[in-house]
Write an enzyme that holds these catalytic residues in place. Structure first.
Site, PDB file in Angstrom:
ATOM      1  N   CYS A  92      51.688  48.151 -18.634  1.00 36.72           N
ATOM      2  CA  CYS A  92      51.842  49.579 -18.894  1.00 36.72           C
ATOM      3  C   CYS A  92      53.281  49.913 -19.262  1.00 36.72           C
ATOM      4  O   CYS A  92      53.522  50.809 -20.087  1.00 36.72           O
ATOM      5  CB  CYS A  92      51.387  50.395 -17.694  1.00 36.72           C
ATOM      6  SG  CYS A  92      49.601  50.341 -17.464  1.00 36.72           S
ATOM      7  N   CYS A 148      52.660  48.804 -13.935  1.00 38.32           N
ATOM      8  CA  CYS A 148      52.768  47.350 -14.067  1.00 38.32           C
ATOM      9  C   CYS A 148      53.517  47.007 -15.357  1.00 38.32           C
ATOM     10  O   CYS A 148      53.850  47.876 -16.154  1.00 38.32           O
ATOM     11  CB  CYS A 148      51.372  46.719 -14.059  1.00 38.32           C
ATOM     12  SG  CYS A 148      50.453  46.958 -15.608  1.00 38.32           S
ATOM     13  N   HIS A 170      44.514  50.633 -17.285  1.00 32.98           N
ATOM     14  CA  HIS A 170      45.248  51.391 -16.270  1.00 32.98           C
ATOM     15  C   HIS A 170      45.429  52.854 -16.689  1.00 32.98           C
ATOM     16  O   HIS A 170      45.381  53.184 -17.882  1.00 32.98           O
ATOM     17  CB  HIS A 170      46.608  50.733 -16.001  1.00 32.98           C
ATOM     18  CG  HIS A 170      46.494  49.445 -15.244  1.00 32.98           C
ATOM     19  ND1 HIS A 170      47.561  48.594 -15.028  1.00 32.98           N
ATOM     20  CD2 HIS A 170      45.425  48.873 -14.633  1.00 32.98           C
ATOM     21  CE1 HIS A 170      47.140  47.547 -14.308  1.00 32.98           C
ATOM     22  NE2 HIS A 170      45.859  47.694 -14.066  1.00 32.98           N
ATOM     23  N   GLU A 201      47.995  54.816 -16.881  1.00 28.89           N
ATOM     24  CA  GLU A 201      49.118  55.149 -17.759  1.00 28.89           C
ATOM     25  C   GLU A 201      48.764  54.839 -19.214  1.00 28.89           C
ATOM     26  O   GLU A 201      49.050  55.627 -20.124  1.00 28.89           O
ATOM     27  CB  GLU A 201      50.375  54.343 -17.393  1.00 28.89           C
ATOM     28  CG  GLU A 201      50.762  54.390 -15.935  1.00 28.89           C
ATOM     29  CD  GLU A 201      50.165  53.257 -15.115  1.00 28.89           C
ATOM     30  OE1 GLU A 201      48.919  53.087 -15.136  1.00 28.89           O
ATOM     31  OE2 GLU A 201      50.932  52.564 -14.444  1.00 28.89           O
TER      32      GLU A 201
HETATM   33 ZN   LIG Z   1      49.376  48.990 -15.627  1.00 26.82          ZN
END
Ligand SMILES: [Zn+2]
Length: 159
Positions: free
Chosen positions: A106, A103, A77, A79
């Site tokens: 992250c 999420c 992801h 981040e």
């Molecule tokens: Zn994430």
């Protein structure tokens, strides 16, 4: 008289996050992140994609099917990429601008890296277990988050 139509800090950093997201090859979701110091210096950026060496042409972008035939086990992801891309030392006290609420995976990295504030644009998965768990951890760790308030400014850049 100075110019009055300049962009705000929030517009600047969310703009950089969204521009970064435009680098993603994901056919369904482009997410971008920008990490900023407390004194408004950009420290790192990221977007959702596969790890180095995992080809965008060979690994799957599918959302459905056997789990290992979907993108989910492979994609990093935005981040997490932004955190891992940082080469400067500590992110303690930094802010994270991101186009989609982080999420739970992250959130763990955000908390452990010392980031203290999240400015997010969209929270369309707010009702999912991943985002509820994310907020539970962020709340417990004292990481604050607020939704980006768009003034509706449109910026056109010729590239
Ligand atoms: Zn994430």
């Amino acid at each position: 008289m100075k110019r009055t139509d300049y962009i705000t800090w929030d517009e600047y950093f969310m703009g950089v996050a969204k521009l970064s997201g435009m680098r993603s090859k994901d056919p369904s979701t482009q997410v971008g992140a920008c990490i900023v110091s407390q004194d408004n210096k950009i420290l790192s950026m990221g977007y959702n994609g596969f790890p180095i060496g995992c080809s965008d042409d060979e690994f799957p972008w599918d959302k459905k099917g056997e789990e290992e035939d979907t993108k989910y086990p492979y994609v990093t992801h935005s981040e997490l990429n932004a955190i891992l891309n940082y080469r400067g030392g500590s992110l303690a006290g930094a802010k994270l601008y991101v186009s989609l609420f982080p999420c739970n995976e992250c959130a763990k990295a955000i908390i452990q890296s010392g980031i203290r504030e999240i400015i997010y644009e969209c929270d369309k998965y707010a009702d999912t277990p991943a985002v509820r768990a994310s907020k539970r951890m962020l709340d417990a760790a004292g990481v604050s988050y607020r939704q980006y308030e768009s003034a509706g400014r449109n910026v056109t850049i010729e590239l």
